[in-house]
Design a protein around this motif. Structure first.
Motif, PDB file in Angstrom:
ATOM      1  N   PHE A 292     171.020 -36.317   6.414  1.00 58.86           N
ATOM      2  CA  PHE A 292     171.750 -35.110   6.775  1.00 58.86           C
ATOM      3  C   PHE A 292     171.730 -34.162   5.577  1.00 58.86           C
ATOM      4  O   PHE A 292     171.199 -34.500   4.506  1.00 58.86           O
ATOM      5  CB  PHE A 292     173.195 -35.434   7.184  1.00 58.86           C
ATOM      6  CG  PHE A 292     174.027 -36.037   6.078  1.00 58.86           C
ATOM      7  CD1 PHE A 292     174.834 -35.256   5.271  1.00 58.86           C
ATOM      8  CD2 PHE A 292     173.993 -37.410   5.850  1.00 58.86           C
ATOM      9  CE1 PHE A 292     175.596 -35.809   4.264  1.00 58.86           C
ATOM     10  CE2 PHE A 292     174.757 -37.979   4.849  1.00 58.86           C
ATOM     11  CZ  PHE A 292     175.561 -37.176   4.051  1.00 58.86           C
ATOM     12  N   SER A 293     172.299 -32.988   5.758  1.00 58.20           N
ATOM     13  CA  SER A 293     172.329 -31.985   4.701  1.00 58.20           C
ATOM     14  C   SER A 293     173.741 -31.450   4.538  1.00 58.20           C
ATOM     15  O   SER A 293     174.575 -31.560   5.450  1.00 58.20           O
ATOM     16  CB  SER A 293     171.382 -30.822   5.025  1.00 58.20           C
ATOM     17  OG  SER A 293     170.049 -31.268   5.145  1.00 58.20           O
ATOM     18  N   PHE A 329     175.370 -22.214  12.872  1.00 56.98           N
ATOM     19  CA  PHE A 329     175.107 -23.654  12.936  1.00 56.98           C
ATOM     20  C   PHE A 329     175.169 -24.167  14.369  1.00 56.98           C
ATOM     21  O   PHE A 329     175.698 -23.510  15.276  1.00 56.98           O
ATOM     22  CB  PHE A 329     176.099 -24.414  12.050  1.00 56.98           C
ATOM     23  CG  PHE A 329     176.012 -24.032  10.604  1.00 56.98           C
ATOM     24  CD1 PHE A 329     174.859 -24.281   9.875  1.00 56.98           C
ATOM     25  CD2 PHE A 329     177.080 -23.419   9.957  1.00 56.98           C
ATOM     26  CE1 PHE A 329     174.777 -23.934   8.544  1.00 56.98           C
ATOM     27  CE2 PHE A 329     177.004 -23.076   8.623  1.00 56.98           C
ATOM     28  CZ  PHE A 329     175.841 -23.321   7.910  1.00 56.98           C
ATOM     29  N   ARG A 330     174.670 -25.386  14.539  1.00 58.08           N
ATOM     30  CA  ARG A 330     174.632 -26.005  15.857  1.00 58.08           C
ATOM     31  C   ARG A 330     176.017 -26.517  16.255  1.00 58.08           C
ATOM     32  O   ARG A 330     176.915 -26.627  15.424  1.00 58.08           O
ATOM     33  CB  ARG A 330     173.641 -27.172  15.851  1.00 58.08           C
ATOM     34  CG  ARG A 330     172.222 -26.785  15.460  1.00 58.08           C
ATOM     35  CD  ARG A 330     171.403 -28.031  15.153  1.00 58.08           C
ATOM     36  NE  ARG A 330     171.981 -28.796  14.039  1.00 58.08           N
ATOM     37  CZ  ARG A 330     171.493 -29.946  13.599  1.00 58.08           C
ATOM     38  NH1 ARG A 330     170.436 -30.480  14.178  1.00 58.08           N
ATOM     39  NH2 ARG A 330     172.069 -30.568  12.594  1.00 58.08           N
ATOM     40  N   ASP A 333     177.127 -29.613  14.353  1.00 61.94           N
ATOM     41  CA  ASP A 333     177.324 -29.512  12.906  1.00 61.94           C
ATOM     42  C   ASP A 333     178.810 -29.404  12.587  1.00 61.94           C
ATOM     43  O   ASP A 333     179.610 -28.912  13.398  1.00 61.94           O
ATOM     44  CB  ASP A 333     176.583 -28.298  12.351  1.00 61.94           C
ATOM     45  CG  ASP A 333     175.071 -28.420  12.516  1.00 61.94           C
ATOM     46  OD1 ASP A 333     174.597 -29.560  12.628  1.00 61.94           O
ATOM     47  OD2 ASP A 333     174.384 -27.384  12.562  1.00 61.94           O
ATOM     48  N   VAL A 335     181.597 -27.709  10.385  1.00 65.01           N
ATOM     49  CA  VAL A 335     181.884 -26.549   9.550  1.00 65.01           C
ATOM     50  C   VAL A 335     183.357 -26.599   9.180  1.00 65.01           C
ATOM     51  O   VAL A 335     184.219 -26.781  10.050  1.00 65.01           O
ATOM     52  CB  VAL A 335     181.564 -25.229  10.283  1.00 65.01           C
ATOM     53  CG1 VAL A 335     181.762 -24.038   9.348  1.00 65.01           C
ATOM     54  CG2 VAL A 335     180.139 -25.253  10.807  1.00 65.01           C
ATOM     55  N   ALA A 345     179.489 -27.000   5.114  1.00 64.14           N
ATOM     56  CA  ALA A 345     178.894 -27.381   6.396  1.00 64.14           C
ATOM     57  C   ALA A 345     178.090 -28.662   6.218  1.00 64.14           C
ATOM     58  O   ALA A 345     177.414 -28.846   5.203  1.00 64.14           O
ATOM     59  CB  ALA A 345     178.002 -26.268   6.933  1.00 64.14           C
ATOM     60  N   LEU A 346     178.191 -29.554   7.199  1.00 63.10           N
ATOM     61  CA  LEU A 346     177.400 -30.786   7.245  1.00 63.10           C
ATOM     62  C   LEU A 346     176.463 -30.694   8.443  1.00 63.10           C
ATOM     63  O   LEU A 346     176.909 -30.399   9.565  1.00 63.10           O
ATOM     64  CB  LEU A 346     178.305 -32.006   7.379  1.00 63.10           C
ATOM     65  CG  LEU A 346     179.241 -32.278   6.204  1.00 63.10           C
ATOM     66  CD1 LEU A 346     180.214 -33.401   6.539  1.00 63.10           C
ATOM     67  CD2 LEU A 346     178.450 -32.631   4.952  1.00 63.10           C
ATOM     68  N   LEU A 347     175.186 -30.933   8.201  1.00 60.51           N
ATOM     69  CA  LEU A 347     174.164 -30.776   9.235  1.00 60.51           C
ATOM     70  C   LEU A 347     173.488 -32.127   9.486  1.00 60.51           C
ATOM     71  O   LEU A 347     172.521 -32.490   8.795  1.00 60.51           O
ATOM     72  CB  LEU A 347     173.122 -29.735   8.815  1.00 60.51           C
ATOM     73  CG  LEU A 347     173.571 -28.263   8.768  1.00 60.51           C
ATOM     74  CD1 LEU A 347     174.485 -28.000   7.591  1.00 60.51           C
ATOM     75  CD2 LEU A 347     172.369 -27.338   8.693  1.00 60.51           C
TER      76      LEU A 347
END
Length: 708
Positions: A292-293, A329-330, A333, A335, A345-347
C-alpha cells in the motif's frame, strides 16, 4: 463520511435507562428472594424424604438379611440336633465325638437368639421411621412375627433340652420323644412362616418406596413450578429489558466510536482511525504481502490564512481540502485529518512509486482549485510527501519517518508532491542516525585524537603536532571530521573538545615520560569555550592533571571569532593563554571575515594559510599572489606563517621561496594515531627554535630534505 449535528442530537446518555433497569432489578429482588427460599425449602424437603426412604430401605434390607440368616441357622440347628440324637443311640459312639456336636447345637441356639434381639431392634427403628408412620400399622405382619418368635423359641427350648441331658438319657428317651418333638417343631409350617415374614418385610419396603416416589414427585413438581413461575414472572421480563438496554448501549457505543474516529469539522477520519487503518494494512502485509502507499498532506501558508481572514475562513479551507481529497482518492482509500492543517491518506493496493506520484500530483492540483468564502477567493495550496510499502518501508515508524522526509522536501518547494526516493534521501537518513549517535559519543569515549606533524619546510624536522579529532563509530569505524562536525551543535562540540584536550594531555604526559620531545600540540577551541572561563579552565586543568607546561599546548581559532558578540571576552581569554606562553594561531586565514583592524588588535602568534590556496599553487596565479601577500603580511606583523595541506614537492618549494618556514600536509605525514606519532617522534627528533623564531638543527643533527 460526514458527521452532522443530527447525529450529535441522537447520541444521548444512557444514564436514565440504566437507572430504570436498576429500579426494576431492585423491585424484583424481594420476589426473587422469596422464590429462592421456597425452592430451597422444597429441595431440602425432597432431600430429607429421599434420605428417610433410603434409611428405611436400608433397615428393611438388614431385616430381610437377618431373617434369611436366621432361617438358614434354624435349618442347620434342626439337622445338628437330629445328628446328636442319632449319635446318642449308637452304643459304640465315643463321647468325645458327640461332645463337639452338642457344642455346635448350643452355639446355633445362641446365634438364633442373638439374631432375634437384632431383629427386634431393627423392627423398632422401622416403626420409628417417618415413612413407616405414613404406611400405618400392619396387624397381620405383626401377628405373624409374634407367632414365628413363639414357635422358634419353643424349638430352641426343646433343642436345649436335648443337648442338656446326658448321653445315656438321650439313648433311653430318643425312641419316645425325639421323633415326635422334632417332627412337630421343624415341620413345614415354621418354614412357611419364615417365608411369609420375609415377603411381608419386602412388601412393606415396596410400599415405603412408592410413598417416597410420590412425595419426591410432588416436591420436585412444586420446585419446578416455582422455578417456572419465577422465570415467567421475574427472569423473562428482566432478560427482555436487559436485551433492550444492551441494544441501546451498543447503538450508543457505535455512535461514540464513530465520533471518536471522525473529525467533526471535515467529516474525515481522525488520527485514531488513521492509526487503526495503518495497523490493519501492516497486518494485511504480513498475512498476504499486499502493499500500500501513504501520503502526508500539509497546507501551505495556512497560518497566514487564519491570521488574515479569521478562523472561519481557515475552517472553510480545511473543508475544501477534505472535499478535494475525497474526490481525488478512491472509495476504498483511507483519508484522515491528523490535526491542524495536516492530512493523510492510505492507498491499499498501490505499491508503485510512479503511480503514487501521479495520484499525489492530482491531489495537489485538486487542492489548488478555487476556494470561495464569503465572496472572497482564498489562496489554497498544499505540499504532499509520500512513500510506498514495502518498497520504501516495512514497519510503521520507518514509513512515517520517510514519508515525513518526503513531505519536508516538498515543503521546501511548496505546492508540489515528492515521493520518497531512496537514493536522494539516504544521505539525510544517515545524517539523522549520526546526529542521534553523536549525542552519546562523548559519554562513551568514542572520540579519538589523530596527530598531524608540523615540520620545518627547509629541513623537514619535526616542530609539533596539530590535534585532529576522529570519531570511532561503533558500526562504521573511524570517521573523519567532515562526516560529523557539521551535525554537531554547541554543547556537543564543547563535550567533544573536552575529550580532545584530556586525551592530548594524557598523550603528552606519556611521551614526556618516555623521553620524547613532542613540541606543542595545537588544539582548535570553539568560540563557546573561549567566550567564557570554560576554555581557559579546561586547558589549565589538563596542564595541572598531567604535570605539563603551558607551552605544551597551542590554541587555534578561526576568523569567525571577530564577528562573535563576545569578541572582547575571547580576546581576553586568548591574552591569558599567551601570558602563559601558549602559542595562538589564526586558522584558515583568508577564508573568513578578518580585516586589517582585527589583525592589528587581536593577540595571536601565527597565521595559517588555508589549504584551498595551497592546492592551487602552480594552477592559479591569483592564489599564488594571495599566498605571497599573506606571508608578507605575517612577516611584517612579526608573526609566523604556517601552510596547510602541502601534498606536492612543488608546493613546498614555492612556499619556501615565498618565505614560509613551517608547513603540514600529506607530503610530510598524514594524521595518525598516538602510537604512530610516537614512532615518528623517535625517528625525527624535535627541531630547536632559536630566539629569533627561526628553526635550527639540533646539535650534531644533519639537515635533510624530503618528506618525513
Amino acid at each position: 463520511m460526514v458527521v452532522g449535528s443530527d447525529m450529535k442530537n441522537k447520541v444521548t446518555p444512557t444514564g436514565d435507562s440504566h437507572s430504570s433497569v436498576a429500579k426494576y432489578i431492585r423491585s424484583i429482588g424481594r420476589h426473587y428472594v422469596t422464590a429462592v427460599v421456597v425452592m430451597t425449602v422444597l429441595i431440602g424437603a425432597t432431600f430429607v424424604t429421599v434420605k428417610v426412604a433410603l434409611y428405611r430401605h436400608s433397615l428393611q434390607q438388614n431385616i430381610s438379611y437377618l431373617i434369611g440368616r436366621q432361617f438358614i441357622r434354624f435349618q442347620q440347628l434342626a439337622n445338628q440336633t437330629r445328628a446328636v440324637m442319632r449319635a446318642s443311640t449308637d452304643p459304640n459312639m465315643p463321647e468325645y465325638i458327640v461332645r463337639p456336636m452338642v457344642e455346635d447345637v448350643q452355639k446355633a441356639i445362641d446365634d438364633i437368639r442373638a439374631m432375634n434381639v437384632q431383629l427386634h431392634d431393627l423392627n423398632n427403628e422401622v416403626e420409628a421411621n417417618l415413612l413407616e408412620r405414613l404406611n400405618g400399622p400392619d396387624p397381620a405382619a405383626e401377628k405373624l412375627r409374634l407367632e414365628l418368635d413363639g414357635r422358634l423359641e419353643d424349638f430352641l427350648q426343646r433343642a436345649e433340652r436335648v443337648v442338656s441331658t446326658k448321653l445315656q438319657e438321650r439313648r433311653e428317651r430318643y425312641s419316645f420323644w425325639g421323633p415326635i418333638d422334632f417332627a412337630v417343631s421343624s415341620d413345614s409350617l415354621l418354614m412357611r412362616q419364615f417365608s411369609a415374614l420375609i415377603e411381608s418385610a419386602h412388601d412393606r419396603s415396596d410400599v415405603s418406596i412408592d410413598h417416597t416416589r410420590l412425595i419426591s414427585a410432588v416436591l420436585l413438581s412444586l420446585t419446578a413450578a416455582t422455578l417456572i413461575l419465577a422465570t415467567l414472572i421475574l427472569f423473562i421480563p428482566l432478560l427482555v429489558k436487559l436485551r433492550t438496554e444492551h441494544r441501546r448501549t451498543l447503538d450508543f457505543e457505535i455512535k461514540l466510536t464513530h465520533l471518536a474516529h471522525t473529525d467533526t469539522l471535515t467529516g474525515l477520519g481522525n488520527r485514531s482511525s488513521f492509526n487503526d487503518a495503518l495497523n490493519g494494512l501492516f497486518g494485511s502485509l504480513e498475512r498476504t504481502g499486499a502493499g500500500f502507499s501513504m501520503l502526508l498532506v500539509d497546507l501551505d501558508h495556512f497560518k497566514s490564512t487564519n491570521d488574515s481572514f479569521g478562523h472561519p475562513a481557515g475552517d472553510a479551507v480545511l473543508a475544501h481540502v477534505a472535499a478535494a481529497l475525497q474526490k481525488t482518492f478512491r472509495a476504498g482509500d483511507v483519508v484522515a485529518r491528523l490535526g491542524g492543517d495536516e492530512f493523510a491518506a492510505l492507498l491499499p493496493g498501490i505499491s508503485d512509486a510512479a503511480t503514487l506520484e501521479g495520484i499525489a500530483g492530482r491531489a495537489v492540483a485538486a487542492i489548488a482549485t478555487e476556494c470561495h468564502f464569503e465572496g472572497r477567493l482564498l489562496p489554497v495550496s498544499a505540499s504532499i510527501g509520500g512513500a510506498v510499502v514495502p518498497g520504501h518501508a516495512s514497519d510503521e515508524p520507518t514509513l512515517m519517518r520517510i514519508a515525513d522526509l518526503a513531505l519536508y522536501a516538498a515543503k521546501a518547494k511548496r505546492n508540489t508532491a515528492v515521493i520518497f526516493d531512496e537514493a536522494s534521501f539516504a544521505q539525510r537518513l544517515e545524517q539523522n542516525r549520526l546526529a542521534a549517535a553523536l549525542a552519546f559519543a562523548a559519554d562513551r569515549d568514542e572520540f579519538v585524537v589523530y596527530y598531524q606533524q608540523k615540520v620545518d619546510l627547509l629541513t623537514s624536522r619535526h616542530l609539533g603536532f596539530e590535534a585532529l579529532v576522529r570519531w570511532r563509530h561503533p558500526q562504521l569505524g573511524i570517521l573523519p571530521p567532515g562526516r560529523f562536525l557539521p551535525l554537531m551543535e554547541g554543547h556537543l562540540i564543547q563535550a567533544m573538545t573536552r575529550c580532545i584536550v584530556n586525551t592530548v594531555g594524557r598523550d603528552l604526559k606519556a611521551w614526556k615520560a618516555a623521553g620524547l620531545r613532542a613540541g606543542s600540540v595545537a588544539i582548535n577551541l570553539p568560540e563557546a569555550l573561549l567566550v567564557s572561563q570554560d576554555g581557559y579552565d579546561l586547558i589549565a586543568a589538563a596542564v595541572k592533571a598531567n604535570g605539563l607546561d603551558w607551552r605544551d599546548f597551542a590554541i587555534e581559532v578561526t576568523e569567525d571569532v571577530f564577528l562573535n558578540r563576545g569578541a572582547e571576552q575571547i580576546a581576553e581569554t586568548i591574552s591569558r593563554f599567551r601570558k602563559h606562553g601558549v602559542s595562538v594561531s589564526l586558522d584558515d586565514f583568508g577564508t573568513g571575515f578578518a580585516s586589517l583592524v582585527h589583525l592589528r588588535d587581536f593577540p595571536f602568534d601565527e597565521l595559517k594559510i588555508d589549504r584551498s590556496f595551497v592546492a592551487e599553487i602552480g594552477k592559479d596565479i591569483r592564489s599564488e599572489q594571495i599566498i605571497r601577500a599573506i606571508i608578507d603580511l605575517a612577516r611584517n606583523l612579526g608573526k609566523r606563517c604556517v601552510a596547510e595541506g602541502i601534498e606536492e614537492e612543488a608546493q613546498r618549494g614555492f612556499l619556501m621561496t615565498a618565505g614560509c618556514d613551517i608547513g603540514q600536509g600529506y607530503l610530510f605525514a598524514k594524521p595518525e594515531p598516538a602510537s604512530a606519532a610516537v614512532e615518528r617522534l623517535a625517528q625525527n627528533p624535535l627541531a630547536v627554535r632559536g630566539k629569533s623564531g627561526r628553526i635550527t638543527q639540533g646539535p650534531g643533527e644533519p639537515a635533510f630534505q624530503g618528506a618525513a
